[in-house]
Design a protein around this motif. Structure first.
Motif, PDB file in Angstrom:
ATOM      1  N   PRO A 289       1.092  -1.279   0.108  1.00 13.59           N
ATOM      2  CA  PRO A 289       0.270   0.329   0.472  1.00 13.59           C
ATOM      3  C   PRO A 289       0.924   1.571   0.144  1.00 13.59           C
ATOM      4  CG  PRO A 289      -0.812  -1.297   1.448  1.00 13.59           C
ATOM      5  CD  PRO A 289       0.473  -2.325   1.227  1.00 13.59           C
ATOM      6  N   GLY A 290       0.519   2.690  -0.780  1.00 11.99           N
ATOM      7  CA  GLY A 290       1.164   3.082  -0.754  1.00 11.99           C
ATOM      8  C   GLY A 290       2.645   3.171  -1.824  1.00 11.99           C
ATOM      9  N   GLY A 291       2.158   2.178  -2.531  1.00 13.28           N
ATOM     10  CA  GLY A 291       3.490   2.419  -4.101  1.00 13.28           C
ATOM     11  C   GLY A 291       4.579   1.810  -3.756  1.00 13.28           C
ATOM     12  N   GLY A 292       4.983   1.133  -2.467  1.00 16.24           N
ATOM     13  CA  GLY A 292       5.736   0.789  -2.126  1.00 16.24           C
ATOM     14  C   GLY A 292       6.250  -1.258  -2.748  1.00 16.24           C
ATOM     15  N   ARG A 293       7.176  -1.537  -2.969  1.00 15.93           N
ATOM     16  CA  ARG A 293       7.262  -3.365  -3.161  1.00 15.93           C
ATOM     17  C   ARG A 293       8.067  -3.581  -2.072  1.00 15.93           C
ATOM     18  NH1 ARG A 293      10.671  -4.099  -8.355  1.00 15.93           N
ATOM     19  NH2 ARG A 293       9.236  -2.972  -9.497  1.00 15.93           N
ATOM     20  N   LEU A 294       7.716  -4.244  -1.634  1.00 18.33           N
ATOM     21  CA  LEU A 294       7.469  -6.087  -0.544  1.00 18.33           C
ATOM     22  C   LEU A 294       8.842  -7.213  -1.688  1.00 18.33           C
ATOM     23  CD1 LEU A 294       8.315  -7.535   2.067  1.00 18.33           C
ATOM     24  CD2 LEU A 294       6.034  -8.065   1.849  1.00 18.33           C
ATOM     25  N   VAL A 295       9.789  -7.681  -1.534  1.00 17.23           N
ATOM     26  CA  VAL A 295      10.328  -8.644  -2.378  1.00 17.23           C
ATOM     27  C   VAL A 295      10.876  -9.588  -1.301  1.00 17.23           C
ATOM     28  CG1 VAL A 295      12.394  -9.191  -3.565  1.00 17.23           C
ATOM     29  CG2 VAL A 295      11.426  -7.556  -3.979  1.00 17.23           C
ATOM     30  N   HIS A 296       9.870 -11.120  -1.551  1.00 18.78           N
ATOM     31  CA  HIS A 296       9.972 -12.112  -0.494  1.00 18.78           C
ATOM     32  C   HIS A 296      11.357 -12.970  -1.229  1.00 18.78           C
ATOM     33  CE1 HIS A 296       6.501 -11.208   1.558  1.00 18.78           C
ATOM     34  NE2 HIS A 296       5.844 -11.360   0.227  1.00 18.78           N
ATOM     35  N   ASN A 297      12.324 -13.641   0.018  1.00 20.36           N
ATOM     36  CA  ASN A 297      13.281 -14.317   0.233  1.00 20.36           C
ATOM     37  C   ASN A 297      13.127 -15.271   0.973  1.00 20.36           C
ATOM     38  OD1 ASN A 297      15.336 -15.368  -0.653  1.00 20.36           O
ATOM     39  ND2 ASN A 297      17.056 -13.370  -0.246  1.00 20.36           N
TER      40      ASN A 297
END
Length: 320
Positions: A289-297
């Motif tokens: 939310p808010g335009g950010g990015r979450l990258v999972h590892n």
């Protein structure tokens, strides 16, 4: 391969990234990102020496990790990196050590096994010369590399990825077992490993004997100042206190292979909870939310060391 790890990619955009998790996956990912030109901060609730990674026996080998179609490439990328680091063992904590995977055969492994240098099948199993990492030293070295590339490691407990997203455009989730609650992902489960540390009675080679269907394994790894004996693989076991009876059984199993271990003085006990995941390693990105990015590892089980660099590069490609 090393250029991708140690060099800044041409034209890489500088951006703020927060890596959540300070074990071997988080620190390796942060190192790769920082050296590609990103402004990186690592948020970790505990010092690297207190993470599950610090407990690892840390022999390179793709054991009990999925998905198989990706694990080979991740593992070989990491192998070549460790082979380079082994030229400076006191600094990096990485050595190349000979040993035996008892009962193992090349034909039973994936295509990656054809890339092993000098692997030889014997009547007993597969003899190899593989990276063996002294994890406290290696984790300290990784922290130093992150700092040298302009990154920072901070002590911070995270209860929501929104906290990190408020301070950085991209958040990388390297929380291991913590992903079970943070994501949340109910497929993340602990696989308990117990180790016994003894004074080394003169053993110079590592040894493993494992049945993937069993919760008991037999292995010993010669590390500086100690011989690490193992082990166990207790699924869904959250216990972190060493069990005396289990410790005795570990010593007995190892002593059946090398009798001199029976008389070695015990100098410590360790328990670590490997962060396994039912669906295997997860490396993918999602919008916040808010335009950010979450990258999972996350979801590397007990093979985090084995795939650390390969997975870090895969995650870095999603960061951009």
């Amino acid at each position: 391969m090393s250029e991708d790890v140690t060099g800044t990619s041409a034209g890489a955009a500088v951006s703020d990234v927060i890596v959540v998790g300070g074990g071997v996956i988080g620190l390796t990912t942060a190192m790769v990102l920082a050296r590609r030109g990103h402004r990186v901060r690592v948020w970790s609730a505990a010092p690297a020496a207190a993470t599950t990674s610090a407990v690892a026996g840390a022999l390179w080998w793709p054991y009990r990790i999925e998905p198989q179609d990706s694990v080979g490439d991740w593992s070989l990328t990491s192998l070549r990196w460790y082979e380079e680091l082994a030229a400076r063992p006191q600094e990096t904590g990485v050595r190349l050590v000979d040993g035996l995977h008892r009962g193992e055969r090349l034909a039973s492994l994936g295509p990656w096994a054809g890339q092993l240098n000098g692997a030889v099948e014997t009547a007993e199993g597969l003899r190899c010369r593989l990276p063996l990492l002294d994890m406290p030293v290696h984790l300290e070295w990784l922290e130093g590399r992150v700092g040298a590339a302009g990154g920072a490691v901070e002590r911070r407990t995270v209860v929501s990825f929104d906290e990190a997203a408020a301070e950085a455009a991209t958040v990388v989730n390297c929380t291991g077992l913590g992903a079970r609650e943070l994501v949340p992902d109910s497929g993340v489960r602990p696989v308990r490993g117990q180790l016994v540390l003894v004074e080394n009675p003169g053993i110079e080679e590592w040894y493993t004997e494992a049945d993937p269907a069993s919760s008991e394994t037999t292995y010993f790894f010669p590390q500086p100042g100690r011989l690490v004996l193992g082990g166990t693989a207790g699924a869904d076991d959250w216990g972190t206190v060493p069990d005396p009876r289990t410790a005795q059984e570990i010593v007995a199993r190892c002593a059946r292979v090398r009798p001199e271990i029976a008389g070695a003085r015990v100098i410590g006990h360790r328990v670590g909870l490997r962060p396994a995941r039912d669906a295997g390693v997860r490396i993918e990105a999602e919008a916040l939310p808010g335009g950010g990015r979450l990258v999972h590892n996350y979801g590397h089980g007990g093979a985090g060391v084995t795939v650390a660099v390969g997975c870090a590069q895969a995650a870095a490609r999603l960061v951009g």
